[in-house]
Design an enzyme around this catalytic site. Structure first.
Site, short mmCIF file in Angstrom:
data_model
loop_
_atom_site.label_atom_id
_atom_site.label_comp_id
_atom_site.label_asym_id
_atom_site.label_seq_id
_atom_site.Cartn_x
_atom_site.Cartn_y
_atom_site.Cartn_z
N LYS A 1 0.85 -1.20 0.00
CA LYS A 1 0.00 0.00 0.00
C LYS A 1 0.88 1.24 0.00
O LYS A 1 1.97 1.22 0.56
CB LYS A 1 -0.89 0.02 1.25
CG LYS A 1 -2.11 0.90 1.12
CD LYS A 1 -3.16 0.21 0.28
CE LYS A 1 -4.52 0.86 0.36
NZ LYS A 1 -5.55 -0.12 0.03
N GLY B 1 -20.24 6.85 3.47
CA GLY B 1 -19.17 7.15 2.50
C GLY B 1 -19.75 7.14 1.11
O GLY B 1 -20.44 6.19 0.73
N GLY C 1 -17.84 7.91 -1.84
CA GLY C 1 -16.76 7.97 -2.83
C GLY C 1 -17.02 6.88 -3.87
O GLY C 1 -18.15 6.44 -4.05
N ASN C 2 -15.97 6.44 -4.55
CA ASN C 2 -16.16 5.47 -5.64
C ASN C 2 -16.92 4.23 -5.17
O ASN C 2 -17.92 3.84 -5.77
CB ASN C 2 -14.81 5.09 -6.26
CG ASN C 2 -14.99 4.02 -7.34
OD1 ASN C 2 -15.88 4.11 -8.17
ND2 ASN C 2 -14.18 2.99 -7.30
N ALA C 3 -16.46 3.61 -4.08
CA ALA C 3 -17.09 2.36 -3.65
C ALA C 3 -18.54 2.59 -3.20
O ALA C 3 -19.45 1.88 -3.62
CB ALA C 3 -16.28 1.72 -2.52
N GLY C 4 -18.75 3.60 -2.36
CA GLY C 4 -20.08 3.83 -1.80
C GLY C 4 -21.12 4.19 -2.85
O GLY C 4 -22.22 3.63 -2.87
N1 GLU Z 1 -7.33 0.25 -2.99
C1 GLU Z 1 -8.08 -0.93 -3.30
C2 GLU Z 1 -8.10 -1.87 -2.11
O1 GLU Z 1 -7.94 -1.46 -0.99
C3 GLU Z 1 -7.64 -1.58 -4.60
C4 GLU Z 1 -6.24 -2.11 -4.66
C5 GLU Z 1 -5.80 -2.57 -6.03
O2 GLU Z 1 -6.60 -2.59 -6.94
O3 GLU Z 1 -4.62 -2.93 -6.14
O4 GLU Z 1 -8.36 -3.04 -2.24
#
Ligand code: GLU
Length: 403
Positions: free
Chosen positions: A103, A209, A211-214
């Site tokens: 990360k 939330g 954002g993209n996911a929510g």
């Molecule tokens: N940021 C996203 C996660 O937490 C996606 C990570 C990715 O696609 O490598 O899973």
């Protein structure tokens, strides 16, 4: 605020307690393989200089190259990035993709910077990570406050599209990646719907939330006859027990940058949305929002963790006692990294897969991961998080190289 890396370690230990995984594996996985901290000199548009801190943590690569997003947020610190990297190792193992966990993060609030400044920060982060990231080494992707645009800058600065995933389609991205996190969450929910004791008349959802996911989850859930009764973002929450018009709400969010002030809804606090009576609560923002303090008041039947780390271990125990299933982040939001892997594979093989093809592969991967997690939880008579971590520990143990 509790250190999220402590939570991640705690989760690993709790799964280790119910399985017979080797102690060596647990020791190794309790330490990220590598932590990189860099200083980024940003020239502001007004000519002044600002020093910004950046990170990349490479947690584990036994199963494949380090993989995971990069987050831009004013609260990013090394503990958070370590936790997020650790969760990626478990997530990729649960999803069954040949990738490891990593990360990145940069400690700044991009909402207070111009696009040109964000571009300079992104490119400088890539230069600072020279020798650290790369298509067969460590592959970043979007996370909180990073978009396909940042991935284009990363790929361009590095000089190879396969160094990152989550790119726009015209820049080497994959069909389905933008929706993948939410879509994957939906497939998990669909696979486990009956096991989770959900009933068709309980199809109401509160989403913390937007954002993209929510917001993508709100759209998908609506398509499948779920009523989205409340959503929140960092500025506040809106609620309508009859169901929100998600399309209109998305327009309102795009125009005003917040869900607050949406017509046809009551305002509500960010704390209250978590405690609403509903079938499903989907935390889709940041860590540590469901804690031992508010867990006793949670009334949802099921919690679907689209965010990473929203529930603390203490809260997990309280919810388990109350009979509330928590579908853990490492399963519920694994669709994002799964389609990231598909994107990476297409880049490496110079292929282009169709949208139905990507979707079918995602569905199979998520249903399989959900079923195996459920089976482990039953086998060990425990919650889904321990079940998911147990599944990952099995797969990671198999991949452990000789010491
Ligand atoms: N940021 C996203 C996660 O937490 C996606 C990570 C990715 O696609 O490598 O899973």
């Amino acid at each position: 605020m509790k250190n999220p890396f402590e939570n991640a370690l705690n989760q690993i230990r709790r799964a280790a307690d119910v399985t017979d995984v080797k102690a060596d594996v647990i020791s190794i996985l309790s330490h990220p393989m590598r932590e990189v901290r860099v200083s980024i000199p940003l020239k502001r548009d007004d000519g002044s200089l600002e020093m910004i801190e950046g990170f990349r943590v490479q947690h584990n690569n036994w199963r494949g190259p380090f993989k995971g997003g990069i987050r831009y947020h004013q609260d990013v610190d090394i503990h958070e990035v370590k936790a997020l990297a650790t969760w990626m190792t478990f997530k990729t193992a649960i999803a069954g993709i040949p990738m490891g966990g990593g990360k990145g993060g940069v400690t700044f609030n991009p909402k207070e910077y111009s696009q040109a400044e964000i571009e300079r920060v992104t490119r400088a982060w890539v230069r600072a990570m020279d020798g650290v990231i790369g298509p067969t080494v460590d592959v970043p992707a979007p996370d909180v406050n990073t978009r396909p645009q940042e991935m284009v800058w990363i790929a361009d600065e590095f000089g190879n599209p396969a160094v990152t995933t989550g790119k726009p389609i015209e820049a080497g991205g994959s069909e389905g990646r933008g929706e993948a996190t939410a879509q994957g969450g939906y497939y998990v929910l669909d696979e486990l719907f009956e096991d989770l004791s959900l009933e068709p008349e309980m199809k109401t959802v509160a989403i913390q939330g937007f954002g993209n996911a929510g917001r993508t989850f709100a759209r998908i859930a609506t398509r499948h006859e779920w009523k989205v009764i409340a959503v929140s973002d960092s500025r506040g929450a809106v609620y309508n027990p009859e169901g929100l018009d998600v399309e209109a709400l998305e327009r309102h969010k795009d125009e005003t940058r917040s869900v607050v002030g949406f017509e046809g809804a009551q305002e509500m606090t960010n704390e209250a949305i978590l405690e609403l009576e509903c079938g499903l609560l989907a935390p889709a923002a940041l860590e540590n929002v469901i804690t031992q303090e508010n867990a006793p008041r949670i009334q949802a039947k099921v919690v679907l963790e689209l965010a990473n780390g929203p529930t603390t271990p203490e809260a997990d125990d309280i919810l388990f006692e109350k009979g509330i299933h928590v579908v853990p982040d490492v399963l519920a939001n694994a669709g994002g990294v799964t389609v990231s892997y598909f994107e990476w594979e297409q880049n490496m093989k110079d292929e282009k897969w169709t949208a139905p093809d990507v979707d079918a592969k995602l569905k199979t991967a998520m249903a399989d991961a959900a079923r195996q997690t459920w089976d482990r939880a039953r086998e060990y008579k425990t919650d889904l998080r321990r079940g998911a971590f147990a599944l990952a520990l099995e797969r990671l143990s198999e991949a452990q190289p000789e010491l």
